[in-house]
Design a protein around this motif. Structure first.
Motif, PDB file in Angstrom:
ATOM      1  N   ASP A 149       0.811  -1.218   0.000  1.00 53.86           N
ATOM      2  CA  ASP A 149       0.000   0.000   0.000  1.00 53.86           C
ATOM      3  C   ASP A 149       0.848   1.275   0.000  1.00 53.86           C
ATOM      4  O   ASP A 149       0.349   2.362   0.242  1.00 53.86           O
ATOM      5  CB  ASP A 149      -0.945  -0.013   1.211  1.00 53.86           C
ATOM      6  CG  ASP A 149      -1.923  -1.184   1.127  1.00 53.86           C
ATOM      7  OD1 ASP A 149      -2.596  -1.308   0.092  1.00 53.86           O
ATOM      8  OD2 ASP A 149      -1.982  -1.981   2.076  1.00 53.86           O
ATOM      9  N   GLU A 150       2.113   1.118  -0.334  1.00 51.09           N
ATOM     10  CA  GLU A 150       2.996   2.280  -0.433  1.00 51.09           C
ATOM     11  C   GLU A 150       2.792   2.960  -1.794  1.00 51.09           C
ATOM     12  O   GLU A 150       2.713   2.281  -2.827  1.00 51.09           O
ATOM     13  CB  GLU A 150       4.446   1.806  -0.301  1.00 51.09           C
ATOM     14  CG  GLU A 150       5.470   2.923  -0.269  1.00 51.09           C
ATOM     15  CD  GLU A 150       6.880   2.384  -0.124  1.00 51.09           C
ATOM     16  OE1 GLU A 150       7.784   2.968  -0.730  1.00 51.09           O
ATOM     17  OE2 GLU A 150       7.053   1.359   0.576  1.00 51.09           O
ATOM     18  N   PRO A 151       2.682   4.296  -1.828  1.00 48.30           N
ATOM     19  CA  PRO A 151       2.487   4.990  -3.103  1.00 48.30           C
ATOM     20  C   PRO A 151       3.657   4.734  -4.055  1.00 48.30           C
ATOM     21  O   PRO A 151       4.801   4.562  -3.638  1.00 48.30           O
ATOM     22  CB  PRO A 151       2.427   6.471  -2.707  1.00 48.30           C
ATOM     23  CG  PRO A 151       2.094   6.466  -1.260  1.00 48.30           C
ATOM     24  CD  PRO A 151       2.683   5.215  -0.684  1.00 48.30           C
ATOM     25  N   LEU A 152       3.367   4.702  -5.363  1.00 48.62           N
ATOM     26  CA  LEU A 152       4.415   4.499  -6.360  1.00 48.62           C
ATOM     27  C   LEU A 152       5.305   5.732  -6.434  1.00 48.62           C
ATOM     28  O   LEU A 152       4.820   6.870  -6.331  1.00 48.62           O
ATOM     29  CB  LEU A 152       3.800   4.258  -7.745  1.00 48.62           C
ATOM     30  CG  LEU A 152       2.879   3.052  -7.940  1.00 48.62           C
ATOM     31  CD1 LEU A 152       2.520   2.915  -9.412  1.00 48.62           C
ATOM     32  CD2 LEU A 152       3.501   1.773  -7.437  1.00 48.62           C
ATOM     33  N   PRO A 153       6.619   5.541  -6.667  1.00 47.28           N
ATOM     34  CA  PRO A 153       7.485   6.697  -6.894  1.00 47.28           C
ATOM     35  C   PRO A 153       7.099   7.391  -8.198  1.00 47.28           C
ATOM     36  O   PRO A 153       6.465   6.789  -9.077  1.00 47.28           O
ATOM     37  CB  PRO A 153       8.882   6.083  -6.979  1.00 47.28           C
ATOM     38  CG  PRO A 153       8.682   4.637  -7.229  1.00 47.28           C
ATOM     39  CD  PRO A 153       7.346   4.274  -6.665  1.00 47.28           C
ATOM     40  N   GLU A 154       7.479   8.647  -8.344  1.00 49.26           N
ATOM     41  CA  GLU A 154       7.012   9.476  -9.458  1.00 49.26           C
ATOM     42  C   GLU A 154       7.344   8.880 -10.825  1.00 49.26           C
ATOM     43  O   GLU A 154       6.524   8.912 -11.732  1.00 49.26           O
ATOM     44  CB  GLU A 154       7.612  10.890  -9.329  1.00 49.26           C
ATOM     45  CG  GLU A 154       6.793  11.969 -10.010  1.00 49.26           C
ATOM     46  CD  GLU A 154       5.347  12.039  -9.500  1.00 49.26           C
ATOM     47  OE1 GLU A 154       4.439  12.195 -10.349  1.00 49.26           O
ATOM     48  OE2 GLU A 154       5.114  11.933  -8.286  1.00 49.26           O
ATOM     49  N   ASN A 155       8.564   8.314 -10.967  1.00 46.64           N
ATOM     50  CA  ASN A 155       8.934   7.764 -12.289  1.00 46.64           C
ATOM     51  C   ASN A 155       8.030   6.606 -12.691  1.00 46.64           C
ATOM     52  O   ASN A 155       7.616   6.487 -13.851  1.00 46.64           O
ATOM     53  CB  ASN A 155      10.408   7.324 -12.294  1.00 46.64           C
ATOM     54  CG  ASN A 155      10.674   6.160 -11.338  1.00 46.64           C
ATOM     55  OD1 ASN A 155      10.176   6.139 -10.217  1.00 46.64           O
ATOM     56  ND2 ASN A 155      11.463   5.200 -11.790  1.00 46.64           N
ATOM     57  N   LEU A 156       7.681   5.723 -11.748  1.00 42.84           N
ATOM     58  CA  LEU A 156       6.789   4.600 -12.047  1.00 42.84           C
ATOM     59  C   LEU A 156       5.343   5.063 -12.191  1.00 42.84           C
ATOM     60  O   LEU A 156       4.581   4.523 -13.001  1.00 42.84           O
ATOM     61  CB  LEU A 156       6.892   3.537 -10.959  1.00 42.84           C
ATOM     62  CG  LEU A 156       8.216   2.780 -10.881  1.00 42.84           C
ATOM     63  CD1 LEU A 156       8.182   1.782  -9.731  1.00 42.84           C
ATOM     64  CD2 LEU A 156       8.517   2.069 -12.184  1.00 42.84           C
ATOM     65  N   LYS A 157       4.977   6.067 -11.415  1.00 41.42           N
ATOM     66  CA  LYS A 157       3.614   6.592 -11.476  1.00 41.42           C
ATOM     67  C   LYS A 157       3.308   7.123 -12.880  1.00 41.42           C
ATOM     68  O   LYS A 157       2.246   6.852 -13.448  1.00 41.42           O
ATOM     69  CB  LYS A 157       3.441   7.700 -10.433  1.00 41.42           C
ATOM     70  CG  LYS A 157       2.054   8.289 -10.390  1.00 41.42           C
ATOM     71  CD  LYS A 157       1.956   9.367  -9.312  1.00 41.42           C
ATOM     72  CE  LYS A 157       0.603  10.041  -9.344  1.00 41.42           C
ATOM     73  NZ  LYS A 157       0.501  11.152  -8.403  1.00 41.42           N
ATOM     74  N   THR A 158       4.258   7.856 -13.472  1.00 33.49           N
ATOM     75  CA  THR A 158       4.067   8.423 -14.810  1.00 33.49           C
ATOM     76  C   THR A 158       3.911   7.316 -15.854  1.00 33.49           C
ATOM     77  O   THR A 158       3.020   7.366 -16.699  1.00 33.49           O
ATOM     78  CB  THR A 158       5.265   9.319 -15.181  1.00 33.49           C
ATOM     79  OG1 THR A 158       5.387  10.333 -14.188  1.00 33.49           O
ATOM     80  CG2 THR A 158       5.071   9.954 -16.546  1.00 33.49           C
TER      81      THR A 158
END
Length: 201
Positions: A149-158
């Motif tokens: 349930d940890e948020p994705l880092p920005e590079n993976l989120k994009t």
């Protein structure tokens, strides 16, 4: 009841869904009626929820034997709807497989990624070029993100948002159900050749 009825029941039933493709309306109606009779007399099983891309087949059966969303149609005027069979969506009117992708408004976490990738049901592999992209992203998320349930880092989120956005284009894809035109399908020998290339991924 005939060898074709036995073959249909033995080889073309998946749990309680019987799926078959036949070269003519008459053969389809005959097989279905004889299968209904065999199941009824042999095991007291009622064969119903019938769907077909041929309105003449549907007209050959009483309304109570038809699939629920076909019962209220005016078969002389209305277009046939999309029917779901074993997780696939079948557009009866155009006789092709289509794809429906549900919107998923959840926080971008590893759990969300796993859920979305696994929600694309594609037993025949039509969507492999698309689903592979999601699976490769899931592998990267699994390697780089610890908690479910940890948020994705920005590079993976994009990258993830771009892949999810691409899924909306699947609603424009349709795959004809038939491989061959009827005049070709009766030939004794048919071959399907598949060419592919190796990949590190």
């Amino acid at each position: 009841h005939g060898r074709d009825v036995k073959d249909f029941i033995d080889n073309n039933f998946y749990v309680d869904d019987g799926l078959a493709s036949l070269p003519s309306t008459e053969e389809a109606v005959s097989l279905m009626k004889r299968t209904q009779e065999a199941l009824s007399t042999g095991g007291k099983v009622r064969r119903h929820k019938i769907a077909s891309n041929d309105k003449r087949v549907l007209n050959a059966f009483p309304e109570e034997d038809l699939e629920k969303n076909l019962k209220t149609l005016d078969l002389s005027e209305d277009n046939l709807p999309t029917q779901r069979s074993l997780g696939l969506s079948w557009d009866l009117e155009n006789d092709c497989f289509v794809f429906q992708v549900a919107d998923q408004k959840k926080p971008l976490t590893k759990r969300c990624v796993l859920s979305k990738v696994n929600s694309l049901y594609d037993p025949l592999g039509f969507l492999a070029p698309v689903t592979l992209g999601g699976r490769l992203l899931l592998r990267k998320v699994t390697d780089e993100v610890d908690g479910w349930d940890e948020p994705l880092p920005e590079n993976l989120k994009t990258k993830w948002e771009a892949w999810v956005q691409s899924l909306s284009e699947l609603t424009t894809v349709s795959i004809p159900r038939t491989y061959f035109r009827p005049e070709v399908s009766g030939q004794a020998e048919r071959e399907l050749h598949v060419f592919c290339d190796a990949s590190e991924k």
